[in-house]
Write an enzyme that holds these catalytic residues in place. Structure first.
Site, PDB file in Angstrom:
ATOM      1  N   ASP A 222       0.865  -1.175   0.000  1.00 33.18           N
ATOM      2  CA  ASP A 222       0.000   0.000   0.000  1.00 33.18           C
ATOM      3  C   ASP A 222       0.905   1.229   0.000  1.00 33.18           C
ATOM      4  O   ASP A 222       1.993   1.206   0.579  1.00 33.18           O
ATOM      5  CB  ASP A 222      -0.862   0.024   1.267  1.00 33.18           C
ATOM      6  N   ASP A 261      -1.421  -2.499  -4.546  1.00 31.67           N
ATOM      7  CA  ASP A 261      -2.382  -2.889  -3.515  1.00 31.67           C
ATOM      8  C   ASP A 261      -3.208  -1.640  -3.169  1.00 31.67           C
ATOM      9  O   ASP A 261      -3.695  -0.988  -4.074  1.00 31.67           O
ATOM     10  CB  ASP A 261      -1.621  -3.490  -2.317  1.00 31.67           C
ATOM     11  N   ASP A 265      -4.640   1.875   3.409  1.00 33.04           N
ATOM     12  CA  ASP A 265      -5.362   0.819   4.111  1.00 33.04           C
ATOM     13  C   ASP A 265      -5.203   1.019   5.618  1.00 33.04           C
ATOM     14  O   ASP A 265      -4.147   1.460   6.094  1.00 33.04           O
ATOM     15  CB  ASP A 265      -4.854  -0.571   3.703  1.00 33.04           C
ATOM     16  N   ARG A 318     -13.681   0.683  -3.366  1.00 33.32           N
ATOM     17  CA  ARG A 318     -13.188   0.873  -2.005  1.00 33.32           C
ATOM     18  C   ARG A 318     -12.852   2.333  -1.705  1.00 33.32           C
ATOM     19  O   ARG A 318     -11.694   2.695  -1.564  1.00 33.32           O
ATOM     20  CB  ARG A 318     -11.947   0.016  -1.738  1.00 33.32           C
TER      21      ARG A 318
HETATM   22 CA    CA Z   1      -3.226  -3.654   1.683  1.00 33.44          CA
END
Ligand code: CA
Ligand code: CA
Length: 441
Positions: A222, A261, A265, A318
């Site tokens: 991330d 990714d 997050d 997301r």
């Molecule tokens: Ca992640």
């Protein structure tokens, strides 16, 4: 507040350009400004500004002494300043672009430099082709082992730990973290501001034939991850795939070779995060809050996040996808561009308590209001006063009408109080487009 609104009224009259041009000049002067507490490097999260303001609040590295106030321009300098994520109060000012894929002397490292034990993409593809390997089991064997060993070598370069009592702030023209995975892990009291995070990419994606109906390529890294950490303020940053857009990626085994990714997050018992005035752009799976339905032991009562005045532009899905947490999403601008990949914006996940109020959605005619919300086993959310293309729209009603067998109830069960400023949703596109992202402090 009045002054801020007035500035935006002026911006409305003259457009964003002057505001954007003025901001870097201010940032360039701030590190040397004598009124240290007025500079972004020493700023604290204002009282009442989202979940990160609760309890002890978020001051980051405000208490740093001169010996722990750094200006860094290389990966090695950044790593040295972070010092393995220790808790000494520190201010790290990022100047210019830092490439995570570089050695201690600052020389660039390529994917080939990390590859070891005979890993090669063509050999990996030959070993795990579904035509011969099948689709029932995940890859094992020499090429998968070599992939993992190669990935560990890249991870050791691009993953950097951020410790407690730290402020990381971009200064000067176009401060950027390229290909880095900043990890705020098991820490408290961290501020990240005024940085562009671009293309945290994995040289060694893993094939998983059991992921979904047709398998998937999965990657690590991330751009920024909040992992078991508390009191984190993420403000005025830009996140982007940048030089490596998904649209240019190849397909193998019929699936996109996904090398990214998340952009941000928040996982594994993380709590009390405010993400304000960021631009999240050009990305697929963007904000994941809680990464497993089975994480109740760590995540129940945690994952409390406030998202306000962020721009989400050309995001596939997301924004965020939520599990467990009480998440307050207000005054954000969601821009879906005609022709982009789009799945959904607001993911109502397992045990989530999402509030989405006074946001603005700019949607093309091909994307209906019923597609904004997605069901991921959540049972309720609060959705009020959101606008689509300037018109107040019942997004949850549209979702429920389109999915009569998967009804999401209309009350998340809590009322956010930690808000310093709520703008009319119809004004949000202009306010956010002019104010969000790096270079606008
Ligand atoms: Ca992640
Ligand atoms: Ca509604």
């Amino acid at each position: 507040m009045r002054r801020t609104c007035h500035a935006h009224v002026i911006a409305a009259l003259i457009g964003c350009t002057s505001l954007a041009l003025a901001a870097p000049a201010q940032a360039a002067h701030s590190p040397a400004a004598p009124a240290a507490h007025r500079s972004p490097a020493r700023a604290a999260l204002p009282a009442g500004d989202g979940w990160a303001s609760s309890g002890t609040g978020t001051t980051g590295g405000q208490a740093a002494d001169a010996a722990h106030t750094f200006t860094v321009s290389t990966r090695a300098q950044l790593a040295a300043a972070l010092n393995g994520g220790d808790a000494t109060p520190k201010i790290i000012q990022v100047k210019g672009a830092i490439d995570g894929n570089s050695d201690d002397a600052g020389q660039p490292l390529s994917c080939a430099d990390y590859a070891t034990d005979g890993y090669a993409l063509d050999a990996y593809l030959a070993a795990y082709d579904p035509a011969t390997w099948g689709t029932a089991t995940v890859p094992t064997g020499p090429q998968e082992d070599a992939r993992a060993a190669s990935a560990a070598r890249q991870g050791a370069r691009v993953q950097l730990l951020v410790g407690s009592n730290t402020t990381i702030v971009g200064v000067g023209k176009h401060p950027k973290l390229l290909a880095l995975d900043l990890q705020v892990k098991n820490a408290d009291n961290v501020i990240v501001r005024n940085l562009t995070f671009e293309d945290a990419f994995d040289c060694f994606p893993q094939w998983d034939p059991t992921d979904g109906a047709t398998g998937n390529w999965n990657s690590e890294y991330d751009n920024l991850v909040v992992y078991g950490a508390t009191h984190v303020w993420i403000d005025h940053n830009t996140f982007t795939d940048g030089r490596r857009p998904d649209a240019a990626q190849p397909f193998y085994f019929g699936r996109i070779y996904q090398q990214h990714d998340g952009e941000l997050d928040i996982v594994r018992g993380a709590d009390l995060v405010t993400a304000s005035w960021n631009a999240f752009t050009d990305h697929d799976k963007t904000l994941l809050f809680g990464n497993s339905d089975g994480a109740g032991a760590t995540d129940t009562g945690k994952l409390r996040v406030t998202l306000h005045h962020n721009l989400f532009k050309n995001i596939t899905e997301r924004a965020p996808r939520v599990r467990f947490g009480q998440v307050d999403t207000y005054n954000n601008h969601y821009v879906v561009t005609a022709g982009q990949e789009y799945v959904y914006s607001l993911g109502v996940g397992y045990k989530s308590q999402l509030v989405a109020e006074a946001n603005a959605f700019t949607l093309p005619t091909t994307v209906g209001a019923d597609r904004v919300i997605a069901y991921w086993k959540g049972t309720a959310m609060t959705e009020e006063h959101n606008v689509v293309n300037g018109k107040e729209t019942d997004l949850l009603g549209a979702f429920n009408a389109a999915h009569p067998t998967t009804v999401i109830a209309g009350d998340a069960g809590w009322i956010p109080t930690l808000r310093t400023r709520v703008d009319r949703p119809s004004a949000v596109p202009h306010i956010v487009d002019c104010g969000a992202g790096a270079g606008r402090l």
